[in-house]
Write a protein that holds these residues in place. Sequence first.
Motif, short mmCIF file in Angstrom:
data_model
loop_
_atom_site.label_atom_id
_atom_site.label_comp_id
_atom_site.label_asym_id
_atom_site.label_seq_id
_atom_site.Cartn_x
_atom_site.Cartn_y
_atom_site.Cartn_z
N ARG A 235 -34.74 47.13 -24.67
CA ARG A 235 -34.51 48.34 -24.16
C ARG A 235 -33.87 48.56 -22.91
NH1 ARG A 235 -39.75 49.00 -26.52
NH2 ARG A 235 -40.74 48.62 -24.55
N GLU A 236 -34.18 47.66 -22.00
CA GLU A 236 -33.22 47.80 -20.77
C GLU A 236 -31.74 47.21 -20.93
OE1 GLU A 236 -35.52 45.41 -18.14
OE2 GLU A 236 -36.93 46.91 -17.72
N ALA A 237 -31.56 46.11 -21.78
CA ALA A 237 -30.18 45.83 -22.06
C ALA A 237 -29.38 46.87 -22.91
CB ALA A 237 -30.50 44.49 -22.93
N ALA A 238 -30.07 47.62 -23.52
CA ALA A 238 -29.45 48.73 -24.43
C ALA A 238 -29.00 49.76 -23.54
CB ALA A 238 -30.23 49.38 -25.64
N VAL A 239 -29.84 50.20 -22.82
CA VAL A 239 -29.31 50.93 -21.51
C VAL A 239 -28.00 50.44 -20.91
CG1 VAL A 239 -30.02 52.22 -19.46
CG2 VAL A 239 -31.51 52.11 -21.43
N ARG A 240 -28.21 49.30 -20.51
CA ARG A 240 -26.95 48.69 -19.68
C ARG A 240 -25.77 48.75 -20.32
NH1 ARG A 240 -31.05 44.91 -18.04
NH2 ARG A 240 -30.10 43.46 -19.42
N GLU A 241 -25.98 48.44 -21.79
CA GLU A 241 -24.67 48.43 -22.60
C GLU A 241 -24.03 49.85 -22.64
OE1 GLU A 241 -23.08 47.17 -27.11
OE2 GLU A 241 -25.44 47.50 -26.81
N GLN A 242 -24.77 50.78 -22.85
CA GLN A 242 -24.28 52.15 -23.09
C GLN A 242 -23.26 52.62 -21.93
OE1 GLN A 242 -24.55 54.20 -25.63
NE2 GLN A 242 -25.41 52.25 -26.77
N ALA A 243 -23.96 52.26 -20.57
CA ALA A 243 -23.14 52.40 -19.52
C ALA A 243 -21.73 51.79 -19.50
CB ALA A 243 -24.00 52.03 -18.18
N GLN A 244 -21.89 50.50 -19.92
CA GLN A 244 -20.39 49.73 -20.02
C GLN A 244 -19.80 50.24 -20.96
OE1 GLN A 244 -20.30 45.59 -21.76
NE2 GLN A 244 -19.90 45.00 -19.60
N LEU A 245 -20.16 50.60 -22.40
CA LEU A 245 -19.32 51.32 -23.19
C LEU A 245 -18.58 52.48 -22.93
CD1 LEU A 245 -21.42 50.66 -26.49
CD2 LEU A 245 -19.49 49.56 -25.91
N THR A 247 -17.45 53.11 -19.96
CA THR A 247 -16.37 52.74 -19.09
C THR A 247 -15.49 52.14 -19.87
OG1 THR A 247 -17.88 51.98 -17.32
CG2 THR A 247 -15.79 50.94 -17.30
N TRP A 248 -15.51 51.39 -21.13
CA TRP A 248 -14.75 50.85 -21.82
C TRP A 248 -13.94 51.65 -22.64
CZ3 TRP A 248 -17.01 45.36 -23.39
CH2 TRP A 248 -16.89 44.42 -22.13
N LEU A 249 -14.83 52.81 -23.25
CA LEU A 249 -14.19 53.57 -24.29
C LEU A 249 -13.42 54.77 -23.67
CD1 LEU A 249 -16.89 53.99 -26.74
CD2 LEU A 249 -14.76 53.17 -27.33
N GLN A 250 -12.07 54.39 -23.19
CA GLN A 250 -11.32 55.29 -22.48
C GLN A 250 -10.38 55.87 -23.73
OE1 GLN A 250 -11.59 56.19 -19.53
NE2 GLN A 250 -13.35 55.14 -19.13
N PRO A 251 -9.74 57.09 -23.52
CA PRO A 251 -8.92 57.46 -24.72
C PRO A 251 -7.73 56.70 -24.67
CG PRO A 251 -9.82 59.33 -23.13
CD PRO A 251 -10.19 58.03 -22.54
N LYS A 252 -7.41 56.56 -25.58
CA LYS A 252 -5.94 55.53 -25.73
C LYS A 252 -4.77 56.31 -26.22
CE LYS A 252 -8.80 51.48 -27.11
NZ LYS A 252 -9.91 52.15 -26.89
N THR A 253 -4.23 57.12 -25.27
CA THR A 253 -3.23 57.97 -25.45
C THR A 253 -1.99 57.27 -26.11
OG1 THR A 253 -2.41 57.57 -23.21
CG2 THR A 253 -3.87 59.50 -23.53
N GLU A 254 -1.84 56.18 -25.97
CA GLU A 254 -0.45 55.42 -26.54
C GLU A 254 -0.86 54.96 -28.24
OE1 GLU A 254 -3.37 52.02 -25.23
OE2 GLU A 254 -3.07 54.13 -24.46
N GLN A 255 -1.83 55.51 -28.58
CA GLN A 255 -2.01 55.42 -30.01
C GLN A 255 -1.78 56.51 -30.78
OE1 GLN A 255 -5.54 53.02 -30.74
NE2 GLN A 255 -4.79 51.22 -29.41
N ASP A 256 -1.77 56.39 -32.04
CA ASP A 256 -1.97 57.73 -33.05
C ASP A 256 -3.47 57.67 -33.57
OD1 ASP A 256 -2.17 56.24 -35.17
OD2 ASP A 256 -0.13 56.40 -35.77
N SER A 257 -3.50 58.79 -34.36
CA SER A 257 -4.97 59.02 -34.91
C SER A 257 -5.59 57.74 -35.46
CB SER A 257 -4.98 60.09 -35.97
OG SER A 257 -4.47 61.41 -35.36
N TYR A 258 -4.69 56.61 -36.10
CA TYR A 258 -5.34 55.78 -36.89
C TYR A 258 -5.06 54.12 -36.03
CZ TYR A 258 -4.60 59.13 -40.59
OH TYR A 258 -4.89 60.36 -41.12
N ASP A 405 -18.41 52.59 -31.44
CA ASP A 405 -18.23 52.42 -30.13
C ASP A 405 -17.82 51.03 -29.75
OD1 ASP A 405 -18.46 55.48 -30.08
OD2 ASP A 405 -20.62 55.15 -29.08
N ARG A 406 -18.83 50.21 -30.25
CA ARG A 406 -18.54 48.75 -29.69
C ARG A 406 -17.14 48.30 -30.00
NH1 ARG A 406 -24.57 46.40 -31.78
NH2 ARG A 406 -25.50 46.45 -29.44
#
Length: 759
Positions: A235-245, A247-258, A405-406
Amino acid sequence: MIRRSLPVAFALLLTTPLFAAPAQPQTLFNFVRPLDAVQVATEQANLPQLTAEPTADGEVLRRVVFNAAERPTLTLTPQSGDWDWSQTEAMSLRIQNAMDWAITLDVSITSRDGKSLTSRIALPAGPAQTLLVPLAATSPLAQGMRAGPPMPITVAGQRVLLAETVAGELSAAQVSSVSLSLANPDSPQSILLGRFGVQPLAAVQQAAYSGIIDAWGQYNRGQWPEKVSSDQQLREAAVREQAQLKTWLQPKTEQDSYGGWLNGPRFEAKGFFRTEKQGERWYLVSPEGHPFYSLGVNAVSAWQSRTYVEGREGMFSALPKEGEELAIYYGKSNSRSATGANRGRVFDQGRWFDFYRANLQRSYAQPCPAVVPPLAASPAPVEQDVTPCPPPGLDAARWTAHSLDRLQAWGFNTLGNWSDDTLGAAKRMPYTVPLSISGDYATISTGLDWWGGMPDPFDPRFAMAAERAIAIASRDRRDDPWLLGFFADNELAWAAPGAEPKARYALAYSTLRLTTDVPAKRAFLKQLRDKYRNHNGLSKAWGIQLGAWELMEDPGFEAPLPSAEHPQIEVDLQSFQRLLADTYFKTIADSLKWHAPNHLLLGGRFAITTPEAIAACAQYCDVVSFNFYTREPQHGYDFAVLRALDKPLLISEFHFGSRDRGPFWGGVSEVYKEEERGPAYAHFLDKALQEPSIVGVHWFQYLDQPASGRLLDGENGHLGLLGITDRPWQGFVEAVRKVNLQVPGKVLKSTQQPAATQP
């Protein structure tokens, strides 16, 4: 090479020669006190000292040096007669690696009739152990898995190295020799030896596999940084991963929808994925008309991590009991089959348990909210705003969103083969679909038949089965722009392993051995009759004496091997194999054009293949796909040949595994340790980007396989981006993410082509 016998002192006879071995352990020879009735001989090896030497642990053993040679060997033989080992189970040898690194030792046990058992031993550096080699062919498949647990193990306080894979056959009542050898050492290698003999095996085998899988599906005896020892850790590892995701899941404005690159060359937007070549480089083109390089992951699924427990419950230290919450993850299946992948495997049916889904519940299940009783002074009952506790089990929506997400956070953009349908249905990432064609049509065996015999595409029932499979697979997907394309089956038996003609032309040779009620044989005979007209023409071309054409119709007909004197033999074998491949791929391509005309046919996911199959695939498919388990794509096939096809290529499977994170198998392409997986991935991807015909690479697979073996075939590899506990292999995913995110820049920098004309 001169064979040296040791001094006579090493071959002193007992008063009675040993001809029979009892069921209890027995020493036949001792290298420290060589007074037994055994003769020792060497080839390119020697015992440099006349006396034994003490080891660091105080044990006294005798040194043997294997020289730098093709195959230095030490051989033990009875002084007279043979050994009768029919009443025992294993050869035993006290042994220690005297080097600071592991040595690969080949052991061969031979009987008087020429039969032999062979085993390749990974002899680790470190203290001495007792090597045990079973006296019958065996492998970890006898325990239901592809690879066994690490060796040595400790049994009754003693280190034991059990040879788990032994091949061949032995007449145990007439054992004539035992040899130890090394293959081409580049410098002298030393081992230390002590007692040699025989002993029972059952207790050691039981100890080797007893309780090796813990409550979370991990290897019980190993330790590694990510290993879990409590549900709270999950459970603790799952919480830490969510915080990292986040940070990593930033919008990719240089890509189209696909996922197409906005800053790349522009192509015509046709609403579906397609291919196009610009300059020297092939591209996948997104539905919006932008270049797309497919970075995929295979088997993104929550349903492929079950492992059989029935009949081997003692292998698991903490299975849920009936009535316990996690007991809902039991089920029953039957994976018995006659395929090469399942041959020789035991524990392939019955009750299974799903550790992965149990771990998902441990990690993410929400506790039921407490019901607050009304106050005693209340004049009337107070309605409680209580959400009912959901039934235990997999939260499919949460798992789907989390998995996507991953993958996106790690720089992937494609759902590879065998991924759950819910992921593609989420419309967040392009996906692929396998065309798994099955039916009662005829098949042709090429020998190994890893996933079964080759379909006979001349059989009308194959066309019907293909039509049915394609209709089902394309249903509700005909107009889906997120669908990257369809794969035509997987790793079919286009040839047999090996480079000799009988392997290279296994389809043709096997077809001619069949009866004429097999459509493929009729097609081959027709092709030959149309060319040669009669048996005399064929006899001359092939250099054989064929008395009548009808003799070829007999089952078991054996065509001659190709030769320089009769080149038409090879021409005819190639011609038939091309006809068969054309018929196979055209049948699928025609059906797919009818049912899903807007979507790509991504090839046949070649493993063992032939030039004829590749050429046919290039003619009828939009993309040619390969499963390459090599250090780099260029090691998987002759790319000069592939470049000449002028066709886009997709690497539909590759991976790099190791054996230091629980599962016992390092995969088809193995590295020494976990820390080497990231650099191996980066190197493979970099070499793929250097080939302008490659339009994507797909990693196999999302999850590690169960340490005790998956249901399908017992594979148990550490191949995944995350483990059976649903915890990502952090160092690996960080390395993967880094190089994945560099792909657009590398591809666009390498091309620097002028933009295509805007339609």
